[in-house]
Each structure stands twice: as C-alpha cells, then as structure tokens.
Design a protein around this motif. Sequence first.
Motif, short mmCIF file in Angstrom:
data_model
loop_
_atom_site.label_atom_id
_atom_site.label_comp_id
_atom_site.label_asym_id
_atom_site.label_seq_id
_atom_site.Cartn_x
_atom_site.Cartn_y
_atom_site.Cartn_z
N GLY A 301 0.87 -1.40 0.03
CA GLY A 301 0.13 0.02 -0.07
C GLY A 301 0.81 1.23 0.14
N GLU A 302 1.79 1.22 0.82
CA GLU A 302 2.69 2.33 0.92
C GLU A 302 3.48 2.67 -0.61
N ALA A 303 3.97 1.68 -1.14
CA ALA A 303 4.48 1.59 -2.43
C ALA A 303 3.33 2.02 -3.60
N VAL A 304 2.29 1.73 -3.64
CA VAL A 304 1.50 2.08 -4.53
C VAL A 304 0.92 3.77 -4.24
N LEU A 305 0.81 4.29 -2.91
CA LEU A 305 0.76 5.67 -2.73
C LEU A 305 2.00 6.46 -3.23
N GLU A 306 3.08 5.84 -2.95
CA GLU A 306 4.22 6.67 -3.50
C GLU A 306 4.21 6.75 -5.21
N ARG A 307 4.08 5.75 -5.62
CA ARG A 307 3.78 5.91 -7.33
C ARG A 307 2.63 6.84 -7.85
N GLU A 308 1.71 6.82 -6.79
CA GLU A 308 0.50 7.64 -7.03
C GLU A 308 0.98 9.19 -7.04
N ILE A 309 1.73 9.68 -5.98
CA ILE A 309 2.22 10.78 -5.57
C ILE A 309 3.37 11.14 -6.97
N SER A 310 4.15 10.32 -7.03
CA SER A 310 5.15 10.63 -8.32
C SER A 310 4.43 10.69 -9.71
N ASN A 311 3.50 10.07 -9.96
CA ASN A 311 2.69 10.08 -11.09
C ASN A 311 1.94 11.48 -11.30
N ASN A 314 4.51 14.30 -11.95
CA ASN A 314 5.09 14.39 -13.22
C ASN A 314 3.92 14.65 -14.25
N ARG A 315 2.74 14.32 -13.94
CA ARG A 315 1.48 14.66 -14.97
C ARG A 315 1.48 16.33 -14.71
N ALA A 316 1.39 16.85 -13.56
CA ALA A 316 1.33 18.26 -13.29
C ALA A 316 2.49 18.96 -14.04
N GLN A 317 3.55 18.41 -13.90
CA GLN A 317 4.94 19.20 -14.38
C GLN A 317 5.10 19.13 -15.70
N ALA A 318 4.43 18.10 -16.62
CA ALA A 318 4.56 18.01 -17.90
C ALA A 318 3.46 18.91 -18.49
N THR A 319 2.32 18.92 -17.89
CA THR A 319 1.27 19.88 -18.30
C THR A 319 1.72 21.39 -18.15
N ALA A 320 2.38 21.86 -17.29
CA ALA A 320 3.01 23.13 -16.99
C ALA A 320 4.03 23.39 -17.83
N GLU A 321 4.89 22.51 -18.27
CA GLU A 321 5.70 22.72 -19.14
C GLU A 321 5.23 23.12 -20.45
N VAL A 322 4.02 22.42 -21.02
CA VAL A 322 3.55 22.75 -22.22
C VAL A 322 2.51 23.92 -22.46
N LYS A 323 1.72 24.05 -21.07
CA LYS A 323 0.63 25.17 -21.00
C LYS A 323 0.87 26.33 -20.28
N GLY A 324 2.08 26.15 -19.64
CA GLY A 324 2.43 27.15 -18.62
C GLY A 324 1.86 26.90 -17.16
N ARG A 325 1.02 26.23 -17.11
CA ARG A 325 0.45 25.83 -15.45
C ARG A 325 -0.09 24.46 -15.52
N ALA A 326 -0.23 23.93 -14.57
CA ALA A 326 -0.86 22.51 -14.47
C ALA A 326 -2.52 22.83 -14.35
N LYS A 327 -3.09 21.66 -14.46
CA LYS A 327 -4.67 21.75 -14.54
C LYS A 327 -4.98 21.60 -12.83
#
Length: 411
Positions: A301-311, A314-327
């Motif tokens: 369970g701890e490993a699953v949540l760590e992956r959720e936080i990382s993902n 990462n999604r927010a950072q990728a969107t911010a690099e393309v559109k200027g801000r994360a959703k």
Amino acid sequence: MSALAYYWAKFAWRRAARFEATSYRRVLLPHPYALDLPGVGATSTLIKAHDPTTGRSVGVVHDRARGYMTITTLLAPGGSLMAPTGTVHSSLRTWSSVLDAMSTDDQIKGASVTIQITPGAGEALGDDVKARKDPRAPQLAKRVIDDLVRTTPHATASVAPWMSVTVDPNASANPPADLAEQVAEALRVVDSLDLSGTGTDIERRCTDVDLRRLVRAAYDPAVFNARDSDFAELSWSECGPQAADDGWEEYAHDGGVSISWVLREMPRRPIAYSVLLPLLAPGRFQRRITLAYRVLDPHEGEAVLEREISNAYNRAQATAEVKGRAKWSQKADAQRAEQAAAQVAGGAQVVDWTLMVTVTARSTADLPAARQELERAIKATRGIRMRPAFGAQAAVFAAGLPLGYNPLVRD
C-alpha cells in the motif's frame, strides 16, 4: 479505458469469437472436463462440509487450479438510512477494522459483497399482509392496508445479500495435509472475521443448496423461487448454463440476456453512504451489485501511494511545461495522494476495490429497456462513473456469483 486498451480488447475478443471460444454448449463430449462450468468458473468445484460450531452443512467452493477456497455468508437485508448519523459512522469505523484484519492475514486473498434484487409481481406482498392482518384491527387501518396492496402491485422485490471471502489455506505456517484439513482451515479463517458492529446481520453460512440456488437462478431467473429439493440433487456443473454466448456488450444464457457494467473511475469527491441507493432500488429486471475488495499489505500500500504521488506530480509538471500551468484537477490529484499517504502513515490501510453491476432481462426484446434502466440508475448516483464490461461480460457476470472468482485476487 484508453483507446489502446479498448481496441486491443476488441481484437482479442474477435479472435476468440473466430475460434468459437465465446460460445458454450453443455453437451457430452469425450473430454474429462467437458461438463464443467464455463469461463472463469471452470476450475471450481463445490464441497459439502460440516461446520461443528453450528452443526450445519456449509458449501465451500474450491478452486482446483490455485488451491483457494471461497466461503459465502448470507446476510440479512437491511439498511442504515433510518439510523442516526453517529451509528452510521460507527459502522463504517468497524468495517474499516474488518478490512484492517484482512490486510494482516496472509491467508485472506480477497472478499466481495453482493446484493441481488429480484423484482416480484406483488403476490408475495399480498400474501404476507393477508397472513399478518389482525381481524380485530380498526376498519380504517384495514382499508389503508388493502389500498396499499392494491395500488403497489409491482413494488415488491426479493433482496438477497451475501459476502464471499476467498482464502488460501496453504498460506499458513503449517499447511494442511489433505483436503479435509484445508476446508477446516478455511472455515477457521472466515470465522475469525467479526462483522458485528458493521451494521450487517449474519443470517448463516451458505449451504451447498444455497450456492446451487444462487448460481442456477442467476443463469435461469425463472427457478429463483423453486424449492430446495429441486437444487439438492443438482451437480455443480448442472448449476451453470446449458448454453451461453459471450458477446461484446451482452451475455446470453439459459433464461435471459445479461449486461454488466464495471467501475470506470473512482469518485473524485466525498460521497454519501447512500450513494448506491439508486442502484439498489427495485426495478423491472433482476439486478446484482457487487463490491469486490483486496486489502493491500502495508508495504504494498505504501508503494502504491508513492507511485500515485510521483505520477501526479509528473503529470502536473509535464502539463505546466507545455501550457504554462498545471490543471486544477492534476493539483487536486496530487493533494489527494498526499492526504492518502498521510492517512496510511497514521495506520490506515490501502484497499483495491471495484464495483460491478449486472442486469438480467428475460428476452432479447427487453434488453434495450434493461440497459436504459441501468443507465438511469447509474446517473442517479451522481458520483459514480461506470462503463460496459467490453469483451468481459461472462467474467463480470461470474464475478457477482459465489463461484470463487474475484477479479482483484492475484496468484
């Protein structure tokens, strides 16, 4: 469901249909397992055991391939809509304790809770009222009751809830030596789960006749109200369908056609404990609602949540690099993941769960009405998003039955 997963499932289903793997006909063939249950239930067999604590017989479904055993408990149909809020919160805390006990027991692989609603024609309500009516009651009360019975002829329904627990008896420190000891070990593990205080009353452990009735009546709803003697002599293979066709969005079997939907996305907002009430309301067609659980051990369970936080980051950072801000939705996902991680750090458990709904119509002509009724019930929940079980209708249909199959349980 991503487009790639959808078209891959479509390709796999068409390939299986080309080789006639989606059709089942119960005929006598020169094959040792030709008369087994179809699909995911093919490796299951029914064992009639004796429970020394109650002195009654108990039906145990044995998975011959993996060695798992599933024991089903009949629950008393009830609810908490009229209960005080404090009582409901207490029941939820007790249920979380039950899930916590599952996570610390290596022998418990998963569990599922199913509620089956079978609509009645109204005769049961009239017969029950007639038998309980007091002849000395006031005339006004009698007229009110008679008017109620006459004006609500189709509002009755038979509610059958049960809970199935899948156990691996060989996961103990001293594995059982034979099949009898494995059954005894499985019964001991299930008896250790205390459901008192969860708002649920236990009626009894399912007997072998109860299991035959539940499985056979799912494939042929016309025999739901048959006598126990009609099921006592059935073999486990005879409880399945005589013929079945697994379609892309429907499953045709003996007594009708079924459609199954699965959870599409977890709710992103807090939901009320009565959110499933529209799905549990009686309708024109038989309906089965199944909640399947698999409690993760603390490390997983701890490993699953760590992956959720990382993902999420990462999604927010990728969107911010393309559109200027994360959703904003991506930021909310990261906040929820961090909140869940904080709760796990405080002793909470991570549960992998899913929701499945199956509706059965008596004929193909009634299938559009059954699909419309299901869609309306799902929309009325206002928080649960579901989709058809594309190419997996037979498997989801079987997951709602006490066949020993839980889609979340892994080898």
